[in-house]
Design a protein around this motif. Structure first.
Motif, PDB file in Angstrom:
ATOM      1  N   LEU A 160     -14.473  -6.437  59.312  1.00 51.03           N
ATOM      2  CA  LEU A 160     -15.551  -5.789  58.569  1.00 51.03           C
ATOM      3  C   LEU A 160     -15.321  -5.915  57.063  1.00 51.03           C
ATOM      4  O   LEU A 160     -16.223  -6.335  56.334  1.00 51.03           O
ATOM      5  CB  LEU A 160     -15.655  -4.311  58.951  1.00 51.03           C
ATOM      6  CG  LEU A 160     -16.643  -3.507  58.104  1.00 51.03           C
ATOM      7  CD1 LEU A 160     -18.063  -3.994  58.330  1.00 51.03           C
ATOM      8  CD2 LEU A 160     -16.505  -2.040  58.383  1.00 51.03           C
ATOM      9  N   GLY A 161     -14.146  -5.568  56.594  1.00 49.79           N
ATOM     10  CA  GLY A 161     -13.877  -5.635  55.155  1.00 49.79           C
ATOM     11  C   GLY A 161     -13.964  -7.051  54.613  1.00 49.79           C
ATOM     12  O   GLY A 161     -14.563  -7.298  53.572  1.00 49.79           O
ATOM     13  N   TYR A 162     -13.379  -7.990  55.331  1.00 50.11           N
ATOM     14  CA  TYR A 162     -13.363  -9.378  54.873  1.00 50.11           C
ATOM     15  C   TYR A 162     -14.763  -9.985  54.898  1.00 50.11           C
ATOM     16  O   TYR A 162     -15.189 -10.617  53.934  1.00 50.11           O
ATOM     17  CB  TYR A 162     -12.409 -10.188  55.745  1.00 50.11           C
ATOM     18  CG  TYR A 162     -12.191 -11.599  55.258  1.00 50.11           C
ATOM     19  CD1 TYR A 162     -11.396 -11.845  54.147  1.00 50.11           C
ATOM     20  CD2 TYR A 162     -12.766 -12.677  55.908  1.00 50.11           C
ATOM     21  CE1 TYR A 162     -11.182 -13.140  53.699  1.00 50.11           C
ATOM     22  CE2 TYR A 162     -12.563 -13.964  55.468  1.00 50.11           C
ATOM     23  CZ  TYR A 162     -11.772 -14.195  54.364  1.00 50.11           C
ATOM     24  OH  TYR A 162     -11.571 -15.477  53.926  1.00 50.11           O
ATOM     25  N   GLY A 163     -15.470  -9.785  56.002  1.00 49.98           N
ATOM     26  CA  GLY A 163     -16.805 -10.374  56.126  1.00 49.98           C
ATOM     27  C   GLY A 163     -17.807  -9.778  55.155  1.00 49.98           C
ATOM     28  O   GLY A 163     -18.526 -10.501  54.454  1.00 49.98           O
ATOM     29  N   ALA A 164     -17.853  -8.458  55.083  1.00 53.18           N
ATOM     30  CA  ALA A 164     -18.844  -7.811  54.218  1.00 53.18           C
ATOM     31  C   ALA A 164     -18.572  -8.104  52.744  1.00 53.18           C
ATOM     32  O   ALA A 164     -19.488  -8.470  52.000  1.00 53.18           O
ATOM     33  CB  ALA A 164     -18.850  -6.308  54.469  1.00 53.18           C
ATOM     34  N   PHE A 165     -17.334  -7.968  52.312  1.00 52.26           N
ATOM     35  CA  PHE A 165     -17.066  -8.221  50.899  1.00 52.26           C
ATOM     36  C   PHE A 165     -17.073  -9.706  50.571  1.00 52.26           C
ATOM     37  O   PHE A 165     -17.331 -10.087  49.430  1.00 52.26           O
ATOM     38  CB  PHE A 165     -15.779  -7.536  50.443  1.00 52.26           C
ATOM     39  CG  PHE A 165     -16.065  -6.174  49.907  1.00 52.26           C
ATOM     40  CD1 PHE A 165     -16.242  -5.978  48.554  1.00 52.26           C
ATOM     41  CD2 PHE A 165     -16.229  -5.103  50.749  1.00 52.26           C
ATOM     42  CE1 PHE A 165     -16.555  -4.736  48.047  1.00 52.26           C
ATOM     43  CE2 PHE A 165     -16.538  -3.853  50.266  1.00 52.26           C
ATOM     44  CZ  PHE A 165     -16.709  -3.668  48.901  1.00 52.26           C
ATOM     45  N   GLY A 166     -16.837 -10.553  51.549  1.00 54.00           N
ATOM     46  CA  GLY A 166     -17.025 -11.990  51.326  1.00 54.00           C
ATOM     47  C   GLY A 166     -18.479 -12.306  51.051  1.00 54.00           C
ATOM     48  O   GLY A 166     -18.804 -13.089  50.152  1.00 54.00           O
ATOM     49  N   VAL A 167     -19.383 -11.684  51.798  1.00 56.90           N
ATOM     50  CA  VAL A 167     -20.816 -11.877  51.573  1.00 56.90           C
ATOM     51  C   VAL A 167     -21.224 -11.302  50.215  1.00 56.90           C
ATOM     52  O   VAL A 167     -21.980 -11.930  49.465  1.00 56.90           O
ATOM     53  CB  VAL A 167     -21.642 -11.232  52.712  1.00 56.90           C
ATOM     54  CG1 VAL A 167     -23.122 -11.200  52.389  1.00 56.90           C
ATOM     55  CG2 VAL A 167     -21.397 -11.974  54.011  1.00 56.90           C
ATOM     56  N   ILE A 168     -20.719 -10.132  49.873  1.00 57.56           N
ATOM     57  CA  ILE A 168     -21.078  -9.493  48.597  1.00 57.56           C
ATOM     58  C   ILE A 168     -20.595 -10.338  47.421  1.00 57.56           C
ATOM     59  O   ILE A 168     -21.360 -10.624  46.490  1.00 57.56           O
ATOM     60  CB  ILE A 168     -20.492  -8.065  48.533  1.00 57.56           C
ATOM     61  CG1 ILE A 168     -21.193  -7.162  49.545  1.00 57.56           C
ATOM     62  CG2 ILE A 168     -20.625  -7.494  47.125  1.00 57.56           C
ATOM     63  CD1 ILE A 168     -20.487  -5.850  49.785  1.00 57.56           C
ATOM     64  N   MET A 169     -19.339 -10.749  47.437  1.00 57.51           N
ATOM     65  CA  MET A 169     -18.796 -11.537  46.318  1.00 57.51           C
ATOM     66  C   MET A 169     -19.441 -12.920  46.252  1.00 57.51           C
ATOM     67  O   MET A 169     -19.720 -13.423  45.168  1.00 57.51           O
ATOM     68  CB  MET A 169     -17.278 -11.671  46.457  1.00 57.51           C
ATOM     69  CG  MET A 169     -16.512 -10.386  46.315  1.00 57.51           C
ATOM     70  SD  MET A 169     -16.639  -9.657  44.685  1.00 57.51           S
ATOM     71  CE  MET A 169     -15.732 -10.849  43.723  1.00 57.51           C
ATOM     72  N   SER A 170     -19.680 -13.535  47.390  1.00 57.71           N
ATOM     73  CA  SER A 170     -20.346 -14.835  47.390  1.00 57.71           C
ATOM     74  C   SER A 170     -21.775 -14.715  46.888  1.00 57.71           C
ATOM     75  O   SER A 170     -22.275 -15.606  46.198  1.00 57.71           O
ATOM     76  CB  SER A 170     -20.346 -15.436  48.798  1.00 57.71           C
ATOM     77  OG  SER A 170     -19.029 -15.638  49.229  1.00 57.71           O
ATOM     78  N   GLY A 171     -22.434 -13.622  47.231  1.00 57.89           N
ATOM     79  CA  GLY A 171     -23.787 -13.392  46.716  1.00 57.89           C
ATOM     80  C   GLY A 171     -23.805 -13.292  45.204  1.00 57.89           C
ATOM     81  O   GLY A 171     -24.693 -13.834  44.542  1.00 57.89           O
ATOM     82  N   SER A 172     -22.823 -12.627  44.637  1.00 56.14           N
ATOM     83  CA  SER A 172     -22.725 -12.541  43.177  1.00 56.14           C
ATOM     84  C   SER A 172     -22.502 -13.924  42.578  1.00 56.14           C
ATOM     85  O   SER A 172     -23.147 -14.299  41.600  1.00 56.14           O
ATOM     86  CB  SER A 172     -21.576 -11.626  42.768  1.00 56.14           C
ATOM     87  OG  SER A 172     -21.791 -10.330  43.234  1.00 56.14           O
ATOM     88  N   PHE A 173     -21.575 -14.684  43.165  1.00 52.86           N
ATOM     89  CA  PHE A 173     -21.266 -16.021  42.676  1.00 52.86           C
ATOM     90  C   PHE A 173     -22.499 -16.923  42.737  1.00 52.86           C
ATOM     91  O   PHE A 173     -22.823 -17.617  41.772  1.00 52.86           O
ATOM     92  CB  PHE A 173     -20.128 -16.614  43.496  1.00 52.86           C
ATOM     93  CG  PHE A 173     -19.758 -18.014  43.115  1.00 52.86           C
ATOM     94  CD1 PHE A 173     -19.015 -18.253  41.977  1.00 52.86           C
ATOM     95  CD2 PHE A 173     -20.140 -19.082  43.894  1.00 52.86           C
ATOM     96  CE1 PHE A 173     -18.668 -19.539  41.618  1.00 52.86           C
ATOM     97  CE2 PHE A 173     -19.791 -20.367  43.554  1.00 52.86           C
ATOM     98  CZ  PHE A 173     -19.059 -20.602  42.414  1.00 52.86           C
ATOM     99  N   LEU A 174     -23.193 -16.920  43.870  1.00 53.41           N
ATOM    100  CA  LEU A 174     -24.360 -17.781  44.017  1.00 53.41           C
ATOM    101  C   LEU A 174     -25.503 -17.366  43.098  1.00 53.41           C
ATOM    102  O   LEU A 174     -26.228 -18.210  42.574  1.00 53.41           O
ATOM    103  CB  LEU A 174     -24.821 -17.787  45.474  1.00 53.41           C
ATOM    104  CG  LEU A 174     -23.867 -18.461  46.445  1.00 53.41           C
ATOM    105  CD1 LEU A 174     -24.352 -18.277  47.876  1.00 53.41           C
ATOM    106  CD2 LEU A 174     -23.691 -19.928  46.115  1.00 53.41           C
ATOM    107  N   HIS A 175     -25.662 -16.066  42.869  1.00 51.78           N
ATOM    108  CA  HIS A 175     -26.717 -15.604  41.967  1.00 51.78           C
ATOM    109  C   HIS A 175     -26.431 -16.039  40.535  1.00 51.78           C
ATOM    110  O   HIS A 175     -27.322 -16.522  39.834  1.00 51.78           O
ATOM    111  CB  HIS A 175     -26.862 -14.085  42.044  1.00 51.78           C
ATOM    112  CG  HIS A 175     -27.987 -13.559  41.237  1.00 51.78           C
ATOM    113  ND1 HIS A 175     -29.302 -13.645  41.652  1.00 51.78           N
ATOM    114  CD2 HIS A 175     -28.023 -12.976  40.017  1.00 51.78           C
ATOM    115  CE1 HIS A 175     -30.079 -13.123  40.736  1.00 51.78           C
ATOM    116  NE2 HIS A 175     -29.328 -12.699  39.726  1.00 51.78           N
ATOM    117  N   ILE A 176     -25.189 -15.898  40.103  1.00 53.58           N
ATOM    118  CA  ILE A 176     -24.825 -16.333  38.754  1.00 53.58           C
ATOM    119  C   ILE A 176     -24.975 -17.845  38.641  1.00 53.58           C
ATOM    120  O   ILE A 176     -25.470 -18.360  37.644  1.00 53.58           O
ATOM    121  CB  ILE A 176     -23.390 -15.882  38.415  1.00 53.58           C
ATOM    122  CG1 ILE A 176     -23.355 -14.366  38.241  1.00 53.58           C
ATOM    123  CG2 ILE A 176     -22.881 -16.579  37.154  1.00 53.58           C
ATOM    124  CD1 ILE A 176     -21.967 -13.793  38.153  1.00 53.58           C
TER     125      ILE A 176
END
Length: 171
Positions: free
Chosen positions: A42-58
């Motif tokens: 849960l921690g790895y998957g959810a925060f991987g999606v959150i951090m990747s979303g930030s990276f892709l948006h930037i």
């Protein structure tokens, strides 16, 4: 230069590394118990999606800024061919205008940019996934904070590490 650096990241390699770390982390977490493994996932998957979303948006915002600056640059090049004297004056004026614009960004536009970054679709999906997962783990009495925080930490370190390696590979 920074704009082109972020464009060189290979998504398949990034996802493969992310999946490999996920598998290795789950293997280690299962040693400590099923609850720890599920919390890690849960921690790895959810925060991987959150951090990747930030990276892709930037990355998308930088791509848009690069395309608009290229359009502006091509228009400036057309003007440069017309007169060299006016070019020198235009460059000085453009530099002054750009300096003034960068120094005086209105607070409302800062707020809008920050809000767009905070509410990108992948980040919202990641936070919903994280909250629903926490609720599910609490309901089934499977929440292990150690596994959860280990997963969050590894996801954040991986995404930041990918960003740093992309920057270093371009030098």
């Amino acid at each position: 230069m920074m704009r082109t650096i972020l464009m060189r990241a290979k998504p398949t390699q990034i996802l493969a590394g992310f999946a490999l770390l996920w598998v290795l982390g789950v293997g280690v977490a299962w040693v400590f118990g099923k609850e720890c493994g599920v919390s890690f996932l849960l921690g790895y998957g959810a925060f991987g999606v959150i951090m990747s979303g930030s990276f892709l948006h930037i990355r998308r915002q930088l791509w848009l800024a690069q395309n608009t600056s290229q359009t502006t640059h091509s228009q400036d090049s057309h003007d440069d061919l017309q007169s060299t004297e006016s070019t020198q004056a235009n460059k000085n004026t453009d530099q002054t205008i750009q300096t003034d614009k960068s120094a005086k960004i209105p607070p409302l536009s800062r707020f809008v940019v920050g809000t767009k970054l905070s509410f990108s679709l992948m980040r919202v999906v990641g936070y919903v996934l994280f909250l629903a997962g926490i609720g599910g783990l609490l309901y089934y009495d499977m929440l292990m904070p150690t596994g959860l925080f280990a997963g969050i930490t590894i996801a954040v370190v991986y995404v930041v590490g990918v960003g740093v390696s992309v920057l270093k590979s371009s030098d």
